[in-house]
Design a protein around this motif. Structure first.
Motif, PDB file in Angstrom:
ATOM      1  N   ALA A   9       0.834  -1.211   0.000  1.00  0.00           N
ATOM      2  CA  ALA A   9       0.000   0.000   0.000  1.00  0.00           C
ATOM      3  C   ALA A   9       0.863   1.254   0.000  1.00  0.00           C
ATOM      4  O   ALA A   9       0.625   2.206   0.734  1.00  0.00           O
ATOM      5  CB  ALA A   9      -0.955  -0.007   1.194  1.00  0.00           C
ATOM      6  N   GLY A  10       1.911   1.233  -0.829  1.00  0.00           N
ATOM      7  CA  GLY A  10       2.639   2.464  -1.127  1.00  0.00           C
ATOM      8  C   GLY A  10       1.839   3.221  -2.183  1.00  0.00           C
ATOM      9  O   GLY A  10       0.704   2.833  -2.517  1.00  0.00           O
ATOM     10  N   LEU A  11       2.433   4.246  -2.755  1.00  0.00           N
ATOM     11  CA  LEU A  11       1.668   5.037  -3.736  1.00  0.00           C
ATOM     12  C   LEU A  11       1.338   4.245  -4.990  1.00  0.00           C
ATOM     13  O   LEU A  11       0.278   4.450  -5.594  1.00  0.00           O
ATOM     14  CB  LEU A  11       2.430   6.316  -4.071  1.00  0.00           C
ATOM     15  CG  LEU A  11       2.269   7.367  -2.973  1.00  0.00           C
ATOM     16  CD1 LEU A  11       3.277   8.485  -3.124  1.00  0.00           C
ATOM     17  CD2 LEU A  11       0.847   7.920  -2.961  1.00  0.00           C
ATOM     18  N   ALA A  12       2.205   3.297  -5.368  1.00  0.00           N
ATOM     19  CA  ALA A  12       1.907   2.479  -6.551  1.00  0.00           C
ATOM     20  C   ALA A  12       0.690   1.600  -6.282  1.00  0.00           C
ATOM     21  O   ALA A  12      -0.230   1.519  -7.105  1.00  0.00           O
ATOM     22  CB  ALA A  12       3.127   1.633  -6.915  1.00  0.00           C
ATOM     23  N   GLY A  13       0.672   0.941  -5.128  1.00  0.00           N
ATOM     24  CA  GLY A  13      -0.446   0.066  -4.791  1.00  0.00           C
ATOM     25  C   GLY A  13      -1.738   0.857  -4.629  1.00  0.00           C
ATOM     26  O   GLY A  13      -2.806   0.457  -5.115  1.00  0.00           O
ATOM     27  N   VAL A 253      -1.821  -7.566  -8.319  1.00  0.00           N
ATOM     28  CA  VAL A 253      -0.850  -6.529  -8.681  1.00  0.00           C
ATOM     29  C   VAL A 253       0.177  -6.508  -7.554  1.00  0.00           C
ATOM     30  O   VAL A 253      -0.154  -6.200  -6.399  1.00  0.00           O
ATOM     31  CB  VAL A 253      -1.505  -5.142  -8.847  1.00  0.00           C
ATOM     32  CG1 VAL A 253      -0.432  -4.080  -9.103  1.00  0.00           C
ATOM     33  CG2 VAL A 253      -2.498  -5.161 -10.010  1.00  0.00           C
ATOM     34  N   LEU A 254       1.383  -6.865  -7.902  1.00  0.00           N
ATOM     35  CA  LEU A 254       2.461  -6.890  -6.914  1.00  0.00           C
ATOM     36  C   LEU A 254       3.115  -5.508  -6.917  1.00  0.00           C
ATOM     37  O   LEU A 254       3.803  -5.134  -7.857  1.00  0.00           O
ATOM     38  CB  LEU A 254       3.453  -7.998  -7.289  1.00  0.00           C
ATOM     39  CG  LEU A 254       4.702  -8.170  -6.423  1.00  0.00           C
ATOM     40  CD1 LEU A 254       4.365  -8.280  -4.948  1.00  0.00           C
ATOM     41  CD2 LEU A 254       5.487  -9.399  -6.875  1.00  0.00           C
ATOM     42  N   ALA A 255       2.839  -4.741  -5.848  1.00  0.00           N
ATOM     43  CA  ALA A 255       3.333  -3.356  -5.778  1.00  0.00           C
ATOM     44  C   ALA A 255       4.287  -3.189  -4.601  1.00  0.00           C
ATOM     45  O   ALA A 255       4.314  -2.152  -3.938  1.00  0.00           O
ATOM     46  CB  ALA A 255       2.150  -2.389  -5.662  1.00  0.00           C
ATOM     47  N   ALA A 256       5.062  -4.235  -4.362  1.00  0.00           N
ATOM     48  CA  ALA A 256       6.068  -4.189  -3.293  1.00  0.00           C
ATOM     49  C   ALA A 256       7.370  -3.628  -3.867  1.00  0.00           C
ATOM     50  O   ALA A 256       7.548  -3.596  -5.087  1.00  0.00           O
ATOM     51  CB  ALA A 256       6.284  -5.600  -2.755  1.00  0.00           C
ATOM     52  N   ASN A 382       0.303 -15.383 -15.754  1.00  0.00           N
ATOM     53  CA  ASN A 382      -0.827 -14.789 -16.494  1.00  0.00           C
ATOM     54  C   ASN A 382      -1.624 -13.754 -15.716  1.00  0.00           C
ATOM     55  O   ASN A 382      -2.023 -12.727 -16.257  1.00  0.00           O
ATOM     56  CB  ASN A 382      -1.813 -15.890 -16.916  1.00  0.00           C
ATOM     57  CG  ASN A 382      -1.115 -16.919 -17.771  1.00  0.00           C
ATOM     58  OD1 ASN A 382      -0.270 -16.555 -18.581  1.00  0.00           O
ATOM     59  ND2 ASN A 382      -1.431 -18.187 -17.576  1.00  0.00           N
ATOM     60  N   ASN A 383      -1.878 -14.037 -14.445  1.00  0.00           N
ATOM     61  CA  ASN A 383      -2.763 -13.148 -13.677  1.00  0.00           C
ATOM     62  C   ASN A 383      -2.003 -12.285 -12.686  1.00  0.00           C
ATOM     63  O   ASN A 383      -2.546 -11.887 -11.663  1.00  0.00           O
ATOM     64  CB  ASN A 383      -3.845 -13.979 -12.949  1.00  0.00           C
ATOM     65  CG  ASN A 383      -3.224 -15.055 -12.070  1.00  0.00           C
ATOM     66  OD1 ASN A 383      -2.024 -15.322 -12.174  1.00  0.00           O
ATOM     67  ND2 ASN A 383      -4.031 -15.655 -11.203  1.00  0.00           N
ATOM     68  N   LEU A 384      -0.734 -12.014 -12.980  1.00  0.00           N
ATOM     69  CA  LEU A 384       0.052 -11.183 -12.052  1.00  0.00           C
ATOM     70  C   LEU A 384       0.743 -10.030 -12.776  1.00  0.00           C
ATOM     71  O   LEU A 384       1.467 -10.244 -13.747  1.00  0.00           O
ATOM     72  CB  LEU A 384       1.085 -12.057 -11.325  1.00  0.00           C
ATOM     73  CG  LEU A 384       1.850 -11.379 -10.196  1.00  0.00           C
ATOM     74  CD1 LEU A 384       2.076 -12.328  -9.034  1.00  0.00           C
ATOM     75  CD2 LEU A 384       3.176 -10.803 -10.646  1.00  0.00           C
ATOM     76  N   MET A 385       0.448  -8.819 -12.327  1.00  0.00           N
ATOM     77  CA  MET A 385       1.072  -7.607 -12.904  1.00  0.00           C
ATOM     78  C   MET A 385       1.977  -6.979 -11.845  1.00  0.00           C
ATOM     79  O   MET A 385       1.815  -7.222 -10.650  1.00  0.00           O
ATOM     80  CB  MET A 385       0.018  -6.553 -13.263  1.00  0.00           C
ATOM     81  CG  MET A 385      -1.164  -7.070 -14.018  1.00  0.00           C
ATOM     82  SD  MET A 385      -0.735  -7.400 -15.719  1.00  0.00           S
ATOM     83  CE  MET A 385      -2.054  -8.492 -16.176  1.00  0.00           C
ATOM     84  N   LEU A 386       2.846  -6.104 -12.318  1.00  0.00           N
ATOM     85  CA  LEU A 386       3.752  -5.417 -11.397  1.00  0.00           C
ATOM     86  C   LEU A 386       3.467  -3.924 -11.390  1.00  0.00           C
ATOM     87  O   LEU A 386       3.083  -3.353 -12.413  1.00  0.00           O
ATOM     88  CB  LEU A 386       5.203  -5.618 -11.832  1.00  0.00           C
ATOM     89  CG  LEU A 386       5.746  -7.046 -11.812  1.00  0.00           C
ATOM     90  CD1 LEU A 386       7.128  -7.082 -12.459  1.00  0.00           C
ATOM     91  CD2 LEU A 386       5.804  -7.581 -10.383  1.00  0.00           C
ATOM     92  N   ALA A 387       3.660  -3.314 -10.228  1.00  0.00           N
ATOM     93  CA  ALA A 387       3.632  -1.855 -10.139  1.00  0.00           C
ATOM     94  C   ALA A 387       4.726  -1.435  -9.163  1.00  0.00           C
ATOM     95  O   ALA A 387       5.212  -2.241  -8.376  1.00  0.00           O
ATOM     96  CB  ALA A 387       2.266  -1.374  -9.661  1.00  0.00           C
ATOM     97  N   GLY A 388       5.107  -0.182  -9.233  1.00  0.00           N
ATOM     98  CA  GLY A 388       6.162   0.306  -8.340  1.00  0.00           C
ATOM     99  C   GLY A 388       7.058   1.269  -9.091  1.00  0.00           C
ATOM    100  O   GLY A 388       7.160   1.197 -10.321  1.00  0.00           O
TER     101      GLY A 388
END
Ligand SMILES: Cc1cc2nc3c(=O)[nH]c(=O)nc-3n(C[C@H](O)[C@H](O)[C@H](O)COP(=O)(O)OP(=O)(O)OC[C@H]3O[C@@H](n4cnc5c(N)ncnc54)[C@H](O)[C@@H]3O)c2cc1C
Length: 415
Positions: A9-13, A253-256, A382-388
């Protein structure tokens, strides 16, 4: 509609969450800490008895992902900055002071006149900025290091602030997208912006409130320790507290941060070298904010790089602060306070109460080797995106980059 699980739950998440909640997605957000915000957060400091940010964060009015998100969560008024795109500087070595005033429109008229240019620079110094267009992997120092005061008073402070990397190794071209979206477009896009009462007040609290109205399930104190995968699809999220099975349409969405993301999913390459940012918050009794010309001052010829004033707190920022971050807090306060005192005409001999915050892994370093490790939004799962901020946004690791990465991940999910 698919449930989306956001890790971090940073700004990307949070920006991923806001974008998806707008379209009615059901959200579960897992955050290991007991508060959101990650590397952009506020907290009450008992020693100073003030709410302070982990670090001063400077944004520009051209950061459209920032302004869009704040508009959505009804928090646009929580940024503050001057009406003009002006930046004050002081050279503590030579005692020169100057202000850069960007004019409206993309033609930089201010570089035409000696009195509006950075002191000691010529018009040709600015024309040489075009070298950025063909810079390849050249470093900031390699590209501009011969330019005397233009380097010392413009390129060095600008690049260190934007890239958080020492100029002799920082890839100059990564400044280009920032310049294109802000300073090169003129004053409307170049106004400095800071959080009015702190990062949590501006971004985090209104985002959480907005998400709670939309029934997002935000789970604090839930560190994700594993993502189970079968046949290239994530099937469950494991935390210290439970195992959350994923439905067939569920997405993650992996936003770590990069050093966590690469351990949670095999095969994800991420930047692995980082630079610290050191912040020193001085609580100066009786300091009158209204008596100073500007609440933000760039310093040259000193260890301290930027000063920010909020009420009676004067905060110092030192980016790419490798040498400094190794010192004790007491030493850091003793090094930076005389510089603050000189800049604002205060007593250099008595150091006021201070809180030193060293963020050792503030951002990845912007070197050619690290840039190629920035991962795209979509992964081999397939069902995993990245953010950060570390993903391949094309921007340096900044709030603007973090928020934009979240929007990008949300769009990829909605596709
Ligand atoms: C001191 C400092 C000064 C800065 N100055 C500026 C500035 O002036 N301007 C600017 O634009 N940017 C600045 N930045 C950069 C900016 O703060 C970051 O780019 C941005 O906050 C990154 O957001 P993020 O969401 O990508 O990552 P993060 O903020 O790191 O968020 C990741 C979240 O994931 C959580 N998490 C980690 N592991 C797990 C797990 N296993 N399970 C669940 N949750 C997990 C973390 O607790 C965190 O909340 C600065 C950064 C620092 C540290």
């Amino acid at each position: 509609m698919a449930r989306v699980h956001i890790i971090g739950a940073g700004l990307a998440g949070l920006s991923t969450g806001v974008e998806l909640a707008l379209k009615g997605h059901e959200l579960i957000i897992y955050e290991q800490a007991n508060q959101a915000g990650g590397r952009a957060r506020s907290f009450h400091d008992a020693h100073l008895d003030r709410t302070i940010d982990n670090g001063n964060h400077l944004m520009l009015s051209g950061n459209y992902s920032v302004t869009n998100m704040l508009e959505t969560i009804n928090a646009s008024t929580r940024l503050s900055g001057p009406d003009h795109a002006s930046f004050d500087f002081a050279d503590l070595e030579t005692d020169d002071n100057w202000t850069i005033n960007f004019n409206r429109g993309p033609v930089p008229l201010w570089v035409l006149y000696e009195r509006t240019r950075v002191p000691g620079t010529s018009m040709m110094d600015y024309v040489a900025g075009l070298k950025l267009l063909t810079a390849g992997n050249r470093s900031v120092r390699n590209l501009f290091g011969e330019q005397g005061q233009m380097y010392r008073r413009f390129w060095e402070p600008f690049s260190v602030a934007v890239l958080n990397t020492a100029p002799d190794i920082a890839v100059a071209r990564l400044m280009l997208p920032v310049l294109r979206e802000t300073l090169a477009k003129g004053a409307e896009y170049s106004k400095p912006l800071v959080a009015k009462q702190g990062l949590s007040h501006t971004f985090i609290d209104p985002a959480l409130k907005w998400l709670s109205y939309r029934k997002a399930d935000v789970r604090f104190g839930q560190r994700v320790s594993k993502i189970e995968v079968a046949n290239n699809s994530a099937t469950a999220i494991v935390t210290g507290k439970n195992i959350e099975p994923l439905g067939p349409d569920d997405k993650i969405v992996l936003a770590a941060p990069p050093w966590i993301a690469s351990t949670l999913v095999e095969g994800i390459i991420a930047p692995d070298q980082f630079a610290p940012i050191v912040n020193v918050h001085f609580q100066v009794d009786g300091f009158d904010e209204t008596k100073i010309k500007t609440p933000m001052l760039g310093l040259v010829g000193s260890v301290s790089q930027w000063l920010f004033v909020r009420g009676d707190i004067i905060s110092v920022t030192v980016s790419a602060g490798h040498g400094l971050a190794d010192k004790s807090s007491k030493e850091i306060a003793a090094i930076t306070w005389p510089e603050v005192a000189k800049a604002y005409g205060l007593d250099a001999t008595s150091i006021p109460p201070a809180r030193v915050i060293k963020e050792q892994r503030a951002t990845f370093i912007a070197t050619p080797e690290q840039l190629v490790k920035r991962a795209p939004t979509k992964t081999h799962i397939n069902n995993l995106m990245l953010a950060g901020d570390w993903t391949d946004t094309g921007l340096p690791a900044t709030i603007e980059g973090a928020i934009r990465s979240g929007v990008k991940a949300a769009k990829a999910i909605m596709k």
